[in-house]
Design a protein around this motif. Sequence first.
Motif, mmCIF file in Angstrom:
data_model
loop_
_atom_site.group_PDB
_atom_site.id
_atom_site.type_symbol
_atom_site.label_atom_id
_atom_site.label_comp_id
_atom_site.label_asym_id
_atom_site.label_seq_id
_atom_site.Cartn_x
_atom_site.Cartn_y
_atom_site.Cartn_z
ATOM 1 N N THR A 81 0.839 -1.199 0.000
ATOM 2 C CA THR A 81 0.000 0.000 0.000
ATOM 3 C C THR A 81 0.874 1.248 0.000
ATOM 4 N N TYR A 82 0.619 2.144 -0.937
ATOM 5 C CA TYR A 82 1.352 3.400 -1.045
ATOM 6 C C TYR A 82 0.443 4.546 -0.606
ATOM 7 N N HIS A 83 1.038 5.517 0.071
ATOM 8 C CA HIS A 83 0.317 6.717 0.508
ATOM 9 C C HIS A 83 1.071 7.942 -0.022
ATOM 10 N N ALA A 100 -8.359 7.910 0.574
ATOM 11 C CA ALA A 100 -8.400 7.082 -0.636
ATOM 12 C C ALA A 100 -9.185 7.785 -1.731
ATOM 13 N N LYS A 102 -8.832 9.916 -5.747
ATOM 14 C CA LYS A 102 -8.058 9.794 -6.972
ATOM 15 C C LYS A 102 -6.672 10.383 -6.768
ATOM 16 N N THR A 105 -4.295 7.006 -1.840
ATOM 17 C CA THR A 105 -3.855 5.672 -1.451
ATOM 18 C C THR A 105 -4.079 4.671 -2.577
ATOM 19 N N THR A 106 -3.050 3.881 -2.856
ATOM 20 C CA THR A 106 -3.149 2.898 -3.924
ATOM 21 C C THR A 106 -2.328 1.665 -3.559
ATOM 22 N N ILE A 107 -2.602 0.564 -4.216
ATOM 23 C CA ILE A 107 -1.873 -0.685 -3.999
ATOM 24 C C ILE A 107 -1.087 -1.019 -5.259
ATOM 25 N N ARG A 108 0.198 -1.331 -5.083
ATOM 26 C CA ARG A 108 1.050 -1.682 -6.209
ATOM 27 C C ARG A 108 1.829 -2.955 -5.890
#
Length: 233
Positions: A81-83, A100, A102, A105-108
């Motif tokens: 998880t990236y912030h 979360a 646009k 927070t995203t998952i890579r």
Amino acid sequence: MTTTKPVPGEGEEPVTAHRVRFWAPVASFRDPLFPGMAHGLPLPPPSTVRGLLAAATGEREETLPFGMAAWAEGGGVDAETYHPIAADGRNPAVAGRIRAIKGGTTIRDRPFLAHLHLTLWLPGAAGGRVAAALRRPRWPLRLGRSQDLVHIEESTRTVLEPTGRASVDHALAPAGGHTIPFATVHRLARHISFDRLTTRWADYLWCDAPTGEGTVRNAWTDDQGQAVWLLTI
């Protein structure tokens, strides 16, 4: 801090060094040459190793020459998880997290190495100073991400002698250091300035499998017949 660059050759005297073996259960080294992509390096770049040594001594940076060899027993890809924090201050982080939305927070995917083995050769008086600091480090010893702790397995003295033949195996060598046919060229960061504004790059040779003895250039060998290249910034 300044250092001299030892170049093995005819007439060179043997050099006393400390050989330190590390082990990390998990480590991850993102390749900065592939931004935004899940691409990892198969071994730590020299700049990361210098950060490890600086953590031990508590200095701003460590610029001493050192030799290194590294290999991992396995690896995989994890979901991380990236912030990301906006440069203009929008959507600030609270307790290390952001909303979360646009661009938030995203998952890579994050490639990782399992059971990483790292050996360092620290020559001369500067090497002795760093080896002593590794026994009682100023800061936690990490490789890669902040949670990737590394453990010291062994620290011994050895003597490095200039050589034309030695076992290359997993040693990191400068370009042209040997002619092992299955060696891979990796462009790695050799030094990152303290303010992180300047990165020095270099091409290195690395083998992902044992090689046996071979012809080497500008190399040293230790008491176990291992080829060692002393890398500088």
